[in-house]
Enzyme design. Structure first.
Site, PDB file in Angstrom:
ATOM      1  N   LYS A   1      -2.160  -1.610  -3.994  1.00  0.00           N
ATOM      2  CA  LYS A   1      -3.022  -0.437  -3.918  1.00  0.00           C
ATOM      3  C   LYS A   1      -2.202   0.841  -3.941  1.00  0.00           C
ATOM      4  CE  LYS A   1      -6.230   1.539  -0.630  1.00  0.00           C
ATOM      5  NZ  LYS A   1      -6.720   1.446   0.711  1.00  0.00           N
TER       6      LYS A   1
ATOM      7  N   LYS B   1       0.850  -1.184   0.000  1.00  0.00           N
ATOM      8  CA  LYS B   1       0.000   0.000   0.000  1.00  0.00           C
ATOM      9  C   LYS B   1       0.884   1.231   0.000  1.00  0.00           C
ATOM     10  CE  LYS B   1      -3.771   2.241   2.434  1.00  0.00           C
ATOM     11  NZ  LYS B   1      -4.773   2.109   3.478  1.00  0.00           N
TER      12      LYS B   1
HETATM   13  C1  PBG Z   1      -7.467   3.331   5.169  1.00  0.00           C
HETATM   14  C2  PBG Z   1      -7.900   3.098   3.779  1.00  0.00           C
HETATM   15  C3  PBG Z   1      -7.720   4.005   2.729  1.00  0.00           C
HETATM   16  C4  PBG Z   1      -8.326   3.440   1.610  1.00  0.00           C
HETATM   17  C5  PBG Z   1      -8.830   2.200   1.987  1.00  0.00           C
HETATM   18  N1  PBG Z   1      -8.535   1.987   3.342  1.00  0.00           N
HETATM   19  C6  PBG Z   1      -7.164   5.371   2.710  1.00  0.00           C
HETATM   20  C7  PBG Z   1      -5.907   5.701   3.350  1.00  0.00           C
HETATM   21  O1  PBG Z   1      -5.027   4.864   3.576  1.00  0.00           O
HETATM   22  O2  PBG Z   1      -5.769   6.871   3.670  1.00  0.00           O
HETATM   23  C8  PBG Z   1      -8.389   4.114   0.286  1.00  0.00           C
HETATM   24  C9  PBG Z   1      -9.330   3.572  -0.685  1.00  0.00           C
HETATM   25  C10 PBG Z   1      -9.621   4.462  -1.830  1.00  0.00           C
HETATM   26  O3  PBG Z   1      -9.007   5.526  -2.018  1.00  0.00           O
HETATM   27  O4  PBG Z   1     -10.523   4.090  -2.580  1.00  0.00           O
HETATM   28  N2  PBG Z   1      -7.004   2.342   5.921  1.00  0.00           N
END
Ligand code: PBG
Length: 329
Positions: free
Chosen positions: A255, A201
């Site tokens: 992601k 991520k």
């Molecule tokens: C947070 C989380 C995020 C997303 C999914 N879970 C955002 C972040 O890490 O700030 C983002 C998903 C998206 O942008 O569609 N744990």
């Protein structure tokens, strides 16, 4: 690798007709390739538009069947639940995450009661919807505490599993949390609950619209670079994935999606395990707004979704997943 040469070989021969193009297609998508994210909100009888994400809504629990009925009918294998938590329920420690009557817990219970195993449920494990600072864990002098956060995430995971969640999806990026969560679930009798690790991520600018959807954008202090990955790196992704596999992850997520196709491919080539891609909120909103403004035609949606398949993703989390009949045809 290449056999034959021009003019004996003309690749355009096989592209000439539609039937022929269909015959030699290498990749395709079916509803079984998709996970639909669903935003939850407290209250009654609401289907609330989200400003940053055209055609995406927040649903109250009593309205959940609107979207779950459709998902089952369209044969989607799984939904992912994300709560919009009211400000007054947030604090520095994200304690609402451990409230067994919180939005996510109530949603899991309702879906499992009404639909049994007709559809899988996946839940995020992270504290950001619940903390007043918008970070995924406990904070001390601008740093997110690793081991202390894991202690809470273990309990958040167990609670979700107890409610009936099928797939626990830690998206917090703490080191070592997959192993700790796996052990804790097993010890408490949940050795069949799956873990989907958001192993890779990135600290991405593409999450903006999501943070608006869950109400953490105004609150977020600083950025998430001391726990999410630097987008300059790719080998580091392999280290993250290999650790999580050893710790017991059943599947891994990359992601965001589109800017990271190389990473999906790299992970798939190096580890023969299920790899999922997340087409995140920023990707969704860019495409959707572009289409709505007639800057670009709606074919861009299928084209970008197919690219995940080509890169090697087994499945895709996408906000378009509730409208596949308009996209896949
Ligand atoms: C947070 C989380 C995020 C997303 C999914 N879970 C955002 C972040 O890490 O700030 C983002 C998903 C998206 O942008 O569609 N744990």
């Amino acid at each position: 690798m290449i056999t034959g040469k021009f003019p004996a070989l003309r690749l355009r021969r096989s592209r000439k007709n539609d039937w022929s193009r269909r015959l030699i297609q290498e990749n395709n998508l079916t509803p079984g390739d998709f996970i639909l994210p669903i935003f939850l909100i407290d209250g009654k009888n609401k289907k609330q538009p989200i400003k940053s994400m055209p055609d995406v809504y927040r649903y109250t629990i009593d309205n959940l069947s609107l979207v779950i009925d459709k998902a089952i009918k369209k044969k989607l294998p799984m939904v992912a639940l994300f709560p919009y938590i009211e400000k007054k329920k947030k604090n520095n420690f994200g304690t609402e995450a451990l409230n067994e009557d919180n939005l996510v817990c109530r949603a899991i219970q309702l879906i499992k009661k009404r639909y049994k195993d007709q559809i899988g449920i996946m839940c995020d494990v992270a504290l950001d919807p619940y903390t007043s600072h918008g970070h995924d864990g406990l904070i001390s002098s601008k740093i997110i505490l690793n081991d202390e956060t894991i202690e809470i995430l273990k309990n958040q995971s167990l609670l979700q599993a107890q409610m009936g969640c099928d797939v626990i999806a830690p998206s917090d990026m703490m080191d070592g949390r997959i192993g700790e969560i796996r052990k804790y679930l097993d010890k408490n009798g949940y050795n069949m609950t799956q873990i989907l690790s958001y192993a890779v991520k990135y600290a991405s600018n593409f999450y903006g619209p999501f943070r608006n959807a869950v109400g953490s954008n105004q609150l977020l202090k600083g950025d998430k670079k001391n726990y999410q990955m630097d987008f300059r790196n790719s080998h580091e992704a392999l280290r993250e994935v290999s650790l999580d596999i050893k710790e017991g992850a059943d599947m891994v997520m990359v992601k965001p999606g589109l800017p990271y196709l190389d990473i999906i491919k790299l992970v798939k080539e190096n580890f023969k395990i299920p790899v999922l891609a997340y087409q995140v909120s920023g990707e969704y909103s860019l495409l959707k707004n572009g289409i709505n403004k007639n800057l670009i035609n709606k074919g861009v949606v299928l084209e970008s979704l197919i690219s995940f398949k080509r890169a090697g993703a087994n499945a895709i989390v996408s906000y378009f997943a509730d409208r596949l009949d308009q996209i896949l045809d």
